[in-house]
Scaffold this motif. Structure first.
Motif, mmCIF file in Angstrom:
data_model
loop_
_atom_site.group_PDB
_atom_site.id
_atom_site.type_symbol
_atom_site.label_atom_id
_atom_site.label_comp_id
_atom_site.label_asym_id
_atom_site.label_seq_id
_atom_site.Cartn_x
_atom_site.Cartn_y
_atom_site.Cartn_z
ATOM 1 N N ASN A 189 2.710 6.796 -8.227
ATOM 2 C CA ASN A 189 2.171 5.600 -8.867
ATOM 3 C C ASN A 189 1.853 4.482 -7.876
ATOM 4 O O ASN A 189 1.732 3.321 -8.272
ATOM 5 C CB ASN A 189 3.147 5.074 -9.924
ATOM 6 N N ARG A 190 1.702 4.805 -6.600
ATOM 7 C CA ARG A 190 1.246 3.811 -5.634
ATOM 8 C C ARG A 190 -0.188 3.409 -5.990
ATOM 9 O O ARG A 190 -0.901 4.183 -6.635
ATOM 10 C CB ARG A 190 1.293 4.384 -4.224
ATOM 11 N N TYR A 191 -0.653 2.257 -5.521
ATOM 12 C CA TYR A 191 -2.002 1.861 -5.938
ATOM 13 C C TYR A 191 -3.077 2.819 -5.429
ATOM 14 O O TYR A 191 -4.050 3.091 -6.152
ATOM 15 C CB TYR A 191 -2.281 0.389 -5.589
ATOM 16 N N PRO A 192 -2.979 3.404 -4.206
ATOM 17 C CA PRO A 192 -3.984 4.405 -3.828
ATOM 18 C C PRO A 192 -3.955 5.645 -4.729
ATOM 19 O O PRO A 192 -5.000 6.261 -4.980
ATOM 20 C CB PRO A 192 -3.613 4.749 -2.381
ATOM 21 N N ASP A 193 -2.764 6.030 -5.227
ATOM 22 C CA ASP A 193 -2.678 7.143 -6.178
ATOM 23 C C ASP A 193 -3.431 6.807 -7.459
ATOM 24 O O ASP A 193 -4.171 7.635 -8.014
ATOM 25 C CB ASP A 193 -1.216 7.441 -6.533
ATOM 26 N N GLU A 194 -3.217 5.591 -7.940
ATOM 27 C CA GLU A 194 -3.898 5.158 -9.162
ATOM 28 C C GLU A 194 -5.408 5.090 -8.951
ATOM 29 O O GLU A 194 -6.193 5.396 -9.859
ATOM 30 C CB GLU A 194 -3.366 3.788 -9.596
ATOM 31 N N LEU A 195 -5.820 4.712 -7.751
ATOM 32 C CA LEU A 195 -7.248 4.667 -7.441
ATOM 33 C C LEU A 195 -7.839 6.076 -7.461
ATOM 34 O O LEU A 195 -8.931 6.300 -8.011
ATOM 35 C CB LEU A 195 -7.453 4.015 -6.077
ATOM 36 N N ALA A 196 -7.123 7.040 -6.895
ATOM 37 C CA ALA A 196 -7.581 8.434 -6.927
ATOM 38 C C ALA A 196 -7.689 8.938 -8.361
ATOM 39 O O ALA A 196 -8.614 9.693 -8.703
ATOM 40 C CB ALA A 196 -6.624 9.309 -6.124
ATOM 41 N N GLU A 197 -6.762 8.522 -9.212
ATOM 42 C CA GLU A 197 -6.813 8.936 -10.616
ATOM 43 C C GLU A 197 -8.038 8.353 -11.317
ATOM 44 O O GLU A 197 -8.637 9.006 -12.185
ATOM 45 C CB GLU A 197 -5.530 8.515 -11.327
ATOM 46 N N ARG A 198 -8.432 7.144 -10.948
ATOM 47 C CA ARG A 198 -9.634 6.556 -11.542
ATOM 48 C C ARG A 198 -10.880 7.354 -11.150
ATOM 49 O O ARG A 198 -11.755 7.599 -11.991
ATOM 50 C CB ARG A 198 -9.786 5.099 -11.104
ATOM 51 N N PHE A 199 -10.969 7.752 -9.890
ATOM 52 C CA PHE A 199 -12.105 8.575 -9.468
ATOM 53 C C PHE A 199 -12.131 9.897 -10.238
ATOM 54 O O PHE A 199 -13.181 10.343 -10.709
ATOM 55 C CB PHE A 199 -12.030 8.859 -7.966
ATOM 56 N N ALA A 200 -10.966 10.529 -10.361
ATOM 57 C CA ALA A 200 -10.893 11.814 -11.057
ATOM 58 C C ALA A 200 -11.251 11.659 -12.534
ATOM 59 O O ALA A 200 -11.963 12.494 -13.105
ATOM 60 C CB ALA A 200 -9.501 12.415 -10.901
ATOM 61 N N THR A 226 0.839 -1.200 0.000
ATOM 62 C CA THR A 226 0.000 0.000 0.000
ATOM 63 C C THR A 226 0.875 1.251 0.000
ATOM 64 O O THR A 226 0.572 2.240 -0.677
ATOM 65 C CB THR A 226 -0.932 -0.003 1.221
ATOM 66 N N ASP A 227 1.976 1.199 0.741
ATOM 67 C CA ASP A 227 2.899 2.331 0.846
ATOM 68 C C ASP A 227 3.528 2.689 -0.497
ATOM 69 O O ASP A 227 3.941 3.829 -0.715
ATOM 70 C CB ASP A 227 3.999 1.973 1.853
ATOM 71 N N GLY A 228 3.636 1.712 -1.401
ATOM 72 C CA GLY A 228 4.141 1.991 -2.743
ATOM 73 C C GLY A 228 5.568 1.569 -3.001
ATOM 74 O O GLY A 228 6.173 2.006 -3.991
ATOM 75 N N THR A 229 6.133 0.708 -2.149
ATOM 76 C CA THR A 229 7.487 0.218 -2.388
ATOM 77 C C THR A 229 7.559 -0.463 -3.755
ATOM 78 O O THR A 229 6.726 -1.305 -4.081
ATOM 79 C CB THR A 229 7.896 -0.778 -1.293
ATOM 80 N N GLY A 230 8.554 -0.090 -4.543
ATOM 81 C CA GLY A 230 8.701 -0.633 -5.888
ATOM 82 C C GLY A 230 8.193 0.292 -6.972
ATOM 83 O O GLY A 230 8.469 0.075 -8.154
#
Length: 463
Positions: free
Chosen positions: A276-287, A265-269
């Protein structure tokens, strides 16, 4: 309490027969069969703002008193006028992976930190944490601005932040503080720069270790600087900054999503400074759908559900109330955690092995998280644990535990919804392994494409 959803569709079905699992699959089923699913007592259901969940320093803070008074009048299910735009979970000072500034702290330093908010508003304020400080923390000055390049900020965008109408503030050891709200129009997915001046010796610093973002340091007071020339030192961690909140039209909706978990979740890697962490990508989907929502990342690399660690934060069942239940207007939390409980007892766990955790103990920990969220009227989405084959956690015993926990997440009905992140990034030819296109290189953490695939697997309608 949110009602249970009994029609979860494909994501809530158990794995079909897989002959490649062999004895590990059968061992996992046996472990699950022996797991006692007895309920644990709710851990601090009132959360950080409740009478039983605060430290003495927090009880003395103006923020604590105002939020406690609010809940005593309105009840915890009501909305606050502020909503999280960005968040990070505080950690105790440590240097497990790479050098950082947490143990040495600061003296006559300006620290400039870049974050991206998932939701916009017309006003902004910051949250600063001294949760793991050993002495009061003096913030002499603070500003917020729009990010330009590197440590530079956009001209004309710098806003000085006040604390109780004063320009400085002292945060007691163990406490936190919010700045006053400042008029500051910000859009969803916009990057902001928060700058703090720390004139006096701070001692070891509360921080967030793996930020996947660059922070900058300068000697002297450079809070008002537009350019970044003075900021000659860098670090891949965040210091003292634990939240940016926004206010404005639509921000009182109780629809924030919190992603709670560990390094995945923290975005390691993920690539540094790319969000580009998965929560960032999720926020982009909402936007992209025209409905921006607050998506807050409360992952801590190395964190466990059931064990405290020397470097990866308090166990999840304890920190949940501080990191999740203290956020305003949370409607849903996604839980992706447990792989470090499974693998942490081995010699490869950084900082030394932690006590072995059984399937029953890990499931009981998940049940505790669910109950804590439900007690506050928060919907809980369970995410299956992602593949580990080929990583330093890869043993038959660990795989059997992972299978057992995933089968429980998929089939028990304990979670309101399920998102099958295991299947989302698994190699179809070898389902115990991350697909090569999604592997960051250690067979444990996804890369940018893997995190995007994880976010794509989430049904936005369930959040």
């Amino acid at each position: 309490m949110t009602g249970r959803n009994t029609s979860k569709g494909r994501n809530n079905t158990s794995k079909g027969p897989n002959t490649s699992k062999g004895s590990a699959r059968r061992a996992g089923a046996a472990l699950l069969a022996t797991a006692t699913l007895a309920a644990l007592p709710v851990v601090g259901a009132q959360g950080l703002t409740g009478p039983s969940g605060a430290t003495a320093a927090e009880r003395d803070s103006a923020t604590y008193k105002s939020r406690t008074a609010y809940e005593s009048r309105q009840g915890p299910a009501k909305s606050w006028s502020w909503q999280g735009g960005w968040a990070a979970s505080p950690q105790a000072p440590t240097e497990v992976f790479t050098p950082n500034w947490s143990k040495q702290g600061f003296e006559n330093h300006t620290v400039r930190q870049v974050v991206r908010v998932s939701k916009g508003g017309t006003k902004a304020r910051i949250e600063l944490s001294n949760r793991y400080g050993t002495k009061p923390l003096r913030i002499v000055g603070a500003t917020i601005a729009r990010t330009a390049e590197g440590a530079a900020v956009e001209g004309g965008s710098v806003r000085k932040l006040a604390f109780g109408k004063g320009g400085s503030v002292t945060i007691p050891a163990g406490g936190k503080v919010y700045s006053d709200g400042v008029p500051f129009a910000v859009k969803a997915l916009e990057s902001l720069t928060v700058t703090l001046y720390l004139a006096e010796p701070t001692g070891p610093a509360t921080f967030h270790m793996q930020s996947s973002a660059t922070s900058y340091r300068a000697q002297g007071d450079h809070t008002a600087d537009r350019g970044g020339a003075a900021f000659t030192e860098t670090s891949d961690s965040w210091y003292y900054l634990s939240g940016v909140e926004v206010s404005g039209k639509g921000t009182a909706r109780r629809d924030s999503v919190v992603a709670f978990g560990d390094s995945i979740t923290d975005g390691t890697g993920s690539t540094l400074d790319t969000d580009n962490r998965y929560p960032d990508e999720l926020a982009e989907r909402f936007a992209a759908a025209g409905k921006p929502r607050s998506v807050l990342n409360h992952g801590i690399s190395g964190n466990q559900v059931t064990n405290d660690t020397s470097w990866a934060g308090e166990k999840g069942v304890v920190r949940f109330k501080k990191d999740v239940l203290s956020e305003p207007n949370v409607g849903t939390v996604i839980v992706l955690e447990g792989i470090n409980d499974i693998g942490g007892s081995g010699p490869s766990y950084p900082g030394g092995p932690t006590p072995e955790v059984s399937v029953r103990q890990l499931i009981d920990g998940h049940r505790s998280l669910i109950r804590q969220a439900h007690a506050r009227g928060i919907k809980v989405v369970g995410a299956t644990l992602t593949p580990v084959k080929g990583s330093f956690y890869d043993t038959p015993a660990n795989e059997a535990k992972r299978d057992a926990v995933n089968d429980w997440i998929r089939t028990s009905g304990a979670y309101d919804e399920v998102v099958d992140l295991d299947r989302a990034i698994a190699d179809p030819a070898d389902p115990d392994r991350i697909a090569p296109a999604y592997d960051s290189g250690d067979a444990l953490h996804p890369n940018d494409a893997g995190y995007k695939a994880m976010a794509a697997a989430v049904d936005l309608r369930t959040l």
